[in-house]
Scaffold this motif. Sequence first.
Motif, PDB file in Angstrom:
ATOM      1  N   MET A   1       0.840  -1.191   0.000  1.00 43.86           N
ATOM      2  CA  MET A   1       0.000   0.000   0.000  1.00 43.86           C
ATOM      3  C   MET A   1       0.881   1.250   0.000  1.00 43.86           C
ATOM      4  O   MET A   1       1.922   1.294   0.648  1.00 43.86           O
ATOM      5  CB  MET A   1      -0.895   0.000   1.254  1.00 43.86           C
ATOM      6  N   ALA A   2       0.432   2.264  -0.746  1.00 40.37           N
ATOM      7  CA  ALA A   2       1.191   3.506  -0.820  1.00 40.37           C
ATOM      8  C   ALA A   2       1.268   4.162   0.554  1.00 40.37           C
ATOM      9  O   ALA A   2       0.408   3.961   1.412  1.00 40.37           O
ATOM     10  CB  ALA A   2       0.528   4.455  -1.821  1.00 40.37           C
ATOM     11  N   GLU A   3       2.307   4.947   0.763  1.00 38.89           N
ATOM     12  CA  GLU A   3       2.498   5.615   2.053  1.00 38.89           C
ATOM     13  C   GLU A   3       1.318   6.534   2.354  1.00 38.89           C
ATOM     14  O   GLU A   3       0.812   7.248   1.489  1.00 38.89           O
ATOM     15  CB  GLU A   3       3.788   6.416   2.011  1.00 38.89           C
ATOM     16  N   LEU A   4       0.872   6.505   3.607  1.00 37.91           N
ATOM     17  CA  LEU A   4      -0.269   7.309   4.027  1.00 37.91           C
ATOM     18  C   LEU A   4       0.204   8.609   4.671  1.00 37.91           C
ATOM     19  O   LEU A   4       1.280   8.658   5.273  1.00 37.91           O
ATOM     20  CB  LEU A   4      -1.137   6.527   5.015  1.00 37.91           C
ATOM     21  N   HIS A   5      -0.636   9.640   4.555  1.00 37.28           N
ATOM     22  CA  HIS A   5      -0.307  10.937   5.125  1.00 37.28           C
ATOM     23  C   HIS A   5      -1.087  11.141   6.418  1.00 37.28           C
ATOM     24  O   HIS A   5      -2.314  11.239   6.407  1.00 37.28           O
ATOM     25  CB  HIS A   5      -0.636  12.054   4.132  1.00 37.28           C
ATOM     26  N   ASP A   6      -0.378  11.192   7.541  1.00 39.74           N
ATOM     27  CA  ASP A   6      -0.982  11.431   8.856  1.00 39.74           C
ATOM     28  C   ASP A   6      -2.305  10.688   9.012  1.00 39.74           C
ATOM     29  O   ASP A   6      -3.347  11.300   9.284  1.00 39.74           O
ATOM     30  CB  ASP A   6      -1.201  12.933   9.055  1.00 39.74           C
ATOM     31  N   PRO A   7      -2.298   9.353   8.851  1.00 34.24           N
ATOM     32  CA  PRO A   7      -3.566   8.615   8.877  1.00 34.24           C
ATOM     33  C   PRO A   7      -4.190   8.560  10.275  1.00 34.24           C
ATOM     34  O   PRO A   7      -3.480   8.470  11.279  1.00 34.24           O
ATOM     35  CB  PRO A   7      -3.158   7.214   8.415  1.00 34.24           C
ATOM     36  N   TRP A   8      -5.500   8.627  10.314  1.00 32.76           N
ATOM     37  CA  TRP A   8      -6.271   8.453  11.544  1.00 32.76           C
ATOM     38  C   TRP A   8      -7.045   7.155  11.434  1.00 32.76           C
ATOM     39  O   TRP A   8      -7.558   6.806  10.356  1.00 32.76           O
ATOM     40  CB  TRP A   8      -7.260   9.606  11.737  1.00 32.76           C
ATOM     41  N   LEU A   9      -7.155   6.453  12.549  1.00 31.50           N
ATOM     42  CA  LEU A   9      -7.934   5.215  12.592  1.00 31.50           C
ATOM     43  C   LEU A   9      -9.302   5.491  13.196  1.00 31.50           C
ATOM     44  O   LEU A   9      -9.416   6.127  14.248  1.00 31.50           O
ATOM     45  CB  LEU A   9      -7.213   4.153  13.433  1.00 31.50           C
ATOM     46  N   VAL A  10     -10.350   5.012  12.513  1.00 31.40           N
ATOM     47  CA  VAL A  10     -11.710   5.019  13.046  1.00 31.40           C
ATOM     48  C   VAL A  10     -12.158   3.571  13.122  1.00 31.40           C
ATOM     49  O   VAL A  10     -12.098   2.852  12.121  1.00 31.40           O
ATOM     50  CB  VAL A  10     -12.672   5.819  12.144  1.00 31.40           C
ATOM     51  N   ALA A  11     -12.602   3.133  14.298  1.00 27.30           N
ATOM     52  CA  ALA A  11     -13.018   1.742  14.475  1.00 27.30           C
ATOM     53  C   ALA A  11     -14.465   1.680  14.930  1.00 27.30           C
ATOM     54  O   ALA A  11     -14.867   2.425  15.833  1.00 27.30           O
ATOM     55  CB  ALA A  11     -12.115   1.043  15.490  1.00 27.30           C
ATOM     56  N   VAL A  12     -15.248   0.808  14.298  1.00 19.92           N
ATOM     57  CA  VAL A  12     -16.659   0.670  14.666  1.00 19.92           C
ATOM     58  C   VAL A  12     -17.029  -0.801  14.796  1.00 19.92           C
ATOM     59  O   VAL A  12     -16.520  -1.654  14.069  1.00 19.92           O
ATOM     60  CB  VAL A  12     -17.595   1.350  13.646  1.00 19.92           C
ATOM     61  N   TRP A  13     -17.925  -1.045  15.744  1.00 21.65           N
ATOM     62  CA  TRP A  13     -18.509  -2.373  15.951  1.00 21.65           C
ATOM     63  C   TRP A  13     -20.017  -2.209  16.146  1.00 21.65           C
ATOM     64  O   TRP A  13     -20.490  -1.107  16.434  1.00 21.65           O
ATOM     65  CB  TRP A  13     -17.916  -3.028  17.200  1.00 21.65           C
ATOM     66  N   PRO A  14     -20.789  -3.287  16.027  1.00 16.69           N
ATOM     67  CA  PRO A  14     -22.234  -3.204  16.275  1.00 16.69           C
ATOM     68  C   PRO A  14     -22.516  -2.756  17.703  1.00 16.69           C
ATOM     69  O   PRO A  14     -21.781  -3.094  18.634  1.00 16.69           O
ATOM     70  CB  PRO A  14     -22.725  -4.645  16.043  1.00 16.69           C
ATOM     71  N   GLY A  15     -23.586  -2.002  17.876  1.00 12.54           N
ATOM     72  CA  GLY A  15     -23.970  -1.530  19.202  1.00 12.54           C
ATOM     73  C   GLY A  15     -25.337  -0.879  19.148  1.00 12.54           C
ATOM     74  O   GLY A  15     -26.044  -0.939  18.137  1.00 12.54           O
ATOM     75  N   MET A  16     -25.712  -0.251  20.227  1.00 15.03           N
ATOM     76  CA  MET A  16     -27.025   0.345  20.389  1.00 15.03           C
ATOM     77  C   MET A  16     -27.355   1.327  19.265  1.00 15.03           C
ATOM     78  O   MET A  16     -26.549   2.175  18.906  1.00 15.03           O
ATOM     79  CB  MET A  16     -27.066   1.054  21.744  1.00 15.03           C
ATOM     80  N   GLY A  17     -28.561   1.173  18.720  1.00 11.22           N
ATOM     81  CA  GLY A  17     -29.034   2.088  17.692  1.00 11.22           C
ATOM     82  C   GLY A  17     -28.295   1.975  16.372  1.00 11.22           C
ATOM     83  O   GLY A  17     -28.531   2.788  15.473  1.00 11.22           O
ATOM     84  N   THR A  18     -27.422   0.981  16.246  1.00  9.00           N
ATOM     85  CA  THR A  18     -26.522   0.837  15.080  1.00  9.00           C
ATOM     86  C   THR A  18     -25.858   2.170  14.725  1.00  9.00           C
ATOM     87  O   THR A  18     -25.562   2.445  13.561  1.00  9.00           O
ATOM     88  CB  THR A  18     -27.243   0.257  13.835  1.00  9.00           C
ATOM     89  N   VAL A  19     -25.621   2.996  15.745  1.00  9.59           N
ATOM     90  CA  VAL A  19     -25.057   4.329  15.534  1.00  9.59           C
ATOM     91  C   VAL A  19     -23.643   4.239  14.961  1.00  9.59           C
ATOM     92  O   VAL A  19     -23.315   4.900  13.966  1.00  9.59           O
ATOM     93  CB  VAL A  19     -25.054   5.129  16.851  1.00  9.59           C
ATOM     94  N   ALA A  20     -22.802   3.404  15.566  1.00 12.78           N
ATOM     95  CA  ALA A  20     -21.409   3.305  15.117  1.00 12.78           C
ATOM     96  C   ALA A  20     -21.321   2.688  13.725  1.00 12.78           C
ATOM     97  O   ALA A  20     -20.636   3.206  12.843  1.00 12.78           O
ATOM     98  CB  ALA A  20     -20.596   2.487  16.115  1.00 12.78           C
ATOM     99  N   MET A  21     -22.027   1.573  13.527  1.00 11.67           N
ATOM    100  CA  MET A  21     -21.954   0.899  12.232  1.00 11.67           C
ATOM    101  C   MET A  21     -22.553   1.767  11.132  1.00 11.67           C
ATOM    102  O   MET A  21     -22.040   1.810  10.006  1.00 11.67           O
ATOM    103  CB  MET A  21     -22.671  -0.444  12.309  1.00 11.67           C
ATOM    104  N   GLY A  22     -23.647   2.465  11.437  1.00  8.64           N
ATOM    105  CA  GLY A  22     -24.247   3.344  10.443  1.00  8.64           C
ATOM    106  C   GLY A  22     -23.279   4.426  10.010  1.00  8.64           C
ATOM    107  O   GLY A  22     -23.143   4.728   8.812  1.00  8.64           O
TER     108      GLY A  22
END
Length: 309
Positions: A1-22
């Motif tokens: 994979m090409a080099e990333l510029h200041d990458p941020w990680l966002v992680a989501v799992w199933p939970g109440m209201g499907t808020v994170a997954m949505g």
Amino acid sequence: MAELHDPWLVAVWPGMGTVAMGAGYYLMAKLGMHLWEELPARDLFESDHVDVKDGLIQIAPLPRSRLFVWKDPRGQHDLIVFIGEAQPTMKSAMICHQLIDRVKPLGVRHVFTFAAMATGMRPGEEGRVFGAATDHATLKRFRDLDATVLESGQINGLNGVLLGVAAESGLQGGCLLGEMPQLFSQLPYPKASLAVLEFFAKVAGIRIDLTELEAHAQEVENKLETFLSRIEQAIHQVEGGEAPAVPDEEEEKEKKPKLNAEDRQHLDKLFGEAKADRSRAYFLKQELDRLHVFREYEDRFLDLFKNGG
């Protein structure tokens, strides 16, 4: 994979209201992300049941955990989005350490998770975004952008555990929790997903077209307001000694339908459109959810993001 510029990680799992997954699926679809890597399921999960079909026992597929990548054309922050189909009942810390160890060498210094915060709010009211951070700089950023700081309490599940592991590793970040009505905590609540993504876009300094999510959130909000109004009217009639009004049967048709040939042709058409233009993938997901068949089509849906960038 090409080099990333200041990458941020966002992680989501199933939970109440499907808020994170949505929020996670919308972010992935609207930014046109592509699949980067999948974590081995057998390292993270163990089978606790088998499926039976036509009398035959079949091995149930294990939940999948995948990483998607987006390179920011404006050069602010590239994004890595982790989408886990399920939260493991055991090995929570292990999967979090494995995830942090995988992304940290890529230059990830910020980690965010999304979640829901159920309160006594009513549908139609403006929902807040609550925030809790791993470091003082991120907490100040949350305050400056008018998040409601989560002063005390707990963040359950991997949404919280991952941030604990991130903090131990010296990474900055936090959890953004979208407010939703406690009364409807078992139903999808896209308005909270919308609030979380609006806030995250400000934090990260990126642009996200939220038009489709705004329309979806308003549609669901209107239905919930109508439903709640009917319930309250029925309660008022009972308390007044009247026979409760029989609700319109229009909403009763939300039972899980079986797909007919026309439905399948409609979905095939939407898959073709989403393959040609991945920004259409969120509309496709809405239709899969409406027809209650997202699980059946999930692998095909995510295959749309295998190539690119």
